[in-house]
Scaffold this motif. Structure first.
Motif, short mmCIF file in Angstrom:
data_model
loop_
_atom_site.label_atom_id
_atom_site.label_comp_id
_atom_site.label_asym_id
_atom_site.label_seq_id
_atom_site.Cartn_x
_atom_site.Cartn_y
_atom_site.Cartn_z
N LEU A 33 111.54 73.86 115.00
CA LEU A 33 111.13 72.80 114.07
C LEU A 33 110.35 71.72 114.81
O LEU A 33 109.32 71.24 114.32
CB LEU A 33 112.33 72.20 113.35
CG LEU A 33 113.07 73.13 112.39
CD1 LEU A 33 114.28 72.41 111.78
CD2 LEU A 33 112.14 73.66 111.30
N TYR A 34 110.80 71.33 115.98
CA TYR A 34 110.10 70.30 116.75
C TYR A 34 108.72 70.80 117.19
O TYR A 34 107.77 70.04 117.23
CB TYR A 34 110.95 69.88 117.96
CG TYR A 34 110.43 68.64 118.63
CD1 TYR A 34 110.42 67.41 117.97
CD2 TYR A 34 109.92 68.69 119.93
CE1 TYR A 34 109.92 66.27 118.58
CE2 TYR A 34 109.43 67.55 120.55
CZ TYR A 34 109.43 66.35 119.87
OH TYR A 34 108.92 65.22 120.47
N SER A 35 108.60 72.10 117.46
CA SER A 35 107.31 72.65 117.89
C SER A 35 106.29 72.67 116.77
O SER A 35 105.10 72.86 117.02
CB SER A 35 107.50 74.06 118.46
OG SER A 35 107.70 75.01 117.44
N THR A 36 106.72 72.47 115.54
CA THR A 36 105.80 72.47 114.39
C THR A 36 105.28 71.06 114.07
O THR A 36 104.56 70.90 113.10
CB THR A 36 106.49 73.03 113.13
OG1 THR A 36 107.53 72.14 112.71
CG2 THR A 36 107.03 74.43 113.36
N ARG A 37 105.62 70.09 114.89
CA ARG A 37 105.32 68.69 114.55
C ARG A 37 103.84 68.38 114.35
O ARG A 37 103.51 67.42 113.66
CB ARG A 37 105.95 67.75 115.56
CG ARG A 37 105.41 67.85 116.96
CD ARG A 37 106.23 66.99 117.94
NE ARG A 37 105.82 67.14 119.30
CZ ARG A 37 106.26 68.07 120.14
NH1 ARG A 37 107.14 68.96 119.72
NH2 ARG A 37 105.82 68.12 121.38
N ASP A 38 102.94 69.15 114.94
CA ASP A 38 101.50 68.91 114.76
C ASP A 38 100.89 69.73 113.62
O ASP A 38 99.69 69.64 113.37
CB ASP A 38 100.74 69.21 116.05
CG ASP A 38 100.98 68.17 117.13
OD1 ASP A 38 101.59 67.11 116.84
OD2 ASP A 38 100.57 68.41 118.29
N LEU A 39 101.71 70.53 112.96
CA LEU A 39 101.20 71.37 111.87
C LEU A 39 101.17 70.59 110.56
O LEU A 39 101.97 69.67 110.36
CB LEU A 39 102.08 72.62 111.71
CG LEU A 39 102.19 73.54 112.92
CD1 LEU A 39 103.09 74.72 112.62
CD2 LEU A 39 100.81 74.01 113.38
N GLU A 40 100.27 70.99 109.69
CA GLU A 40 100.20 70.38 108.36
C GLU A 40 101.46 70.70 107.57
O GLU A 40 102.09 71.74 107.79
CB GLU A 40 98.97 70.90 107.60
CG GLU A 40 97.65 70.56 108.23
CD GLU A 40 97.33 69.07 108.19
OE1 GLU A 40 97.71 68.40 107.20
OE2 GLU A 40 96.72 68.57 109.15
N ALA A 41 101.81 69.84 106.65
CA ALA A 41 103.02 70.03 105.84
C ALA A 41 102.99 71.34 105.07
O ALA A 41 104.03 71.93 104.81
CB ALA A 41 103.21 68.86 104.89
N ASP A 42 101.80 71.82 104.73
CA ASP A 42 101.69 73.05 103.94
C ASP A 42 101.36 74.29 104.79
O ASP A 42 100.93 75.30 104.27
CB ASP A 42 100.64 72.88 102.86
CG ASP A 42 99.24 72.66 103.41
OD1 ASP A 42 99.08 72.50 104.65
OD2 ASP A 42 98.29 72.64 102.61
N CYS A 43 101.62 74.22 106.08
CA CYS A 43 101.22 75.32 106.98
C CYS A 43 101.93 76.64 106.67
O CYS A 43 101.42 77.70 107.02
CB CYS A 43 101.43 74.93 108.43
SG CYS A 43 103.16 74.78 108.89
N PHE A 44 103.07 76.60 106.00
CA PHE A 44 103.79 77.83 105.66
C PHE A 44 103.56 78.21 104.21
O PHE A 44 104.33 78.99 103.64
CB PHE A 44 105.29 77.67 105.95
CG PHE A 44 105.59 77.32 107.37
CD1 PHE A 44 105.26 78.18 108.41
CD2 PHE A 44 106.20 76.12 107.69
CE1 PHE A 44 105.54 77.86 109.73
CE2 PHE A 44 106.48 75.79 109.01
CZ PHE A 44 106.16 76.66 110.02
#
Length: 152
Positions: free
Chosen positions: A64-75
């Motif tokens: 979860l921490y590694s996703t911090r730079d991803l857009e909210a809708d990345c999934f």
């Protein structure tokens, strides 16, 4: 963001079960996601000790921490709907390299790599059609691993 009332079908639990099942036993997957998840849950209940459960919890938190730079809708799909196949593929590709030594994810997932993954036609097809067929699951995971782990 989150839902105010819990999903009575426990979709959140299904997502976690599917992601960890795929991460740990994905190479043993055979068509019938329900059967795969039931077998994984049964095995985990019987064979996972407290230390393993604690490690997997920390691994998930590091993901979860590694996703911090991803857009909210990345999934999500282009239509904005959460897609478990996308989440599962990114989760496995990101976490798998850390399993053997029980490490935690020590990098931020590259948003450009996620965008390339989501624009890959083979990956798109593998997240929209026959998504639980063994060959499709394997293809999706292979493509995600290739794209997300090609840069270091």
């Amino acid at each position: 963001m989150g839902k105010e009332s819990p999903n009575i079908r426990m979709r959140d639990i299904e997502i976690l079960l599917r992601c960890f099942g795929t991460l740990l036993y994905g190479d043993q997957y055979k068509t019938s996601m329900v059967k795969f998840l039931n077998n994984f849950a049964r095995d985990a209940t019987k064979n996972f000790d407290e230390e393993k459960v604690e490690y997997l919890e920390k691994l998930f938190e590091s993901f979860l921490y590694s996703t911090r730079d991803l857009e909210a809708d990345c999934f999500s799909t282009k239509k904005g709907k959460f897609n478990i196949s996308i989440f599962e593929a990114i989760f496995k590709a990101t976490c798998a390299p850390y399993l053997s030594d029980r490490g935690l994810i020590d990098h931020v997932i590259n948003p450009d790599a996620v965008n390339r993954l989501k624009e890959n036609n083979e990956f798109i097809n593998a997240t929209h059609h026959s998504t639980t067929r063994k060959d499709i699951v394997q293809k999706r995971l292979l493509i995600a691993n290739s794209i997300l782990n090609s840069e270091s």
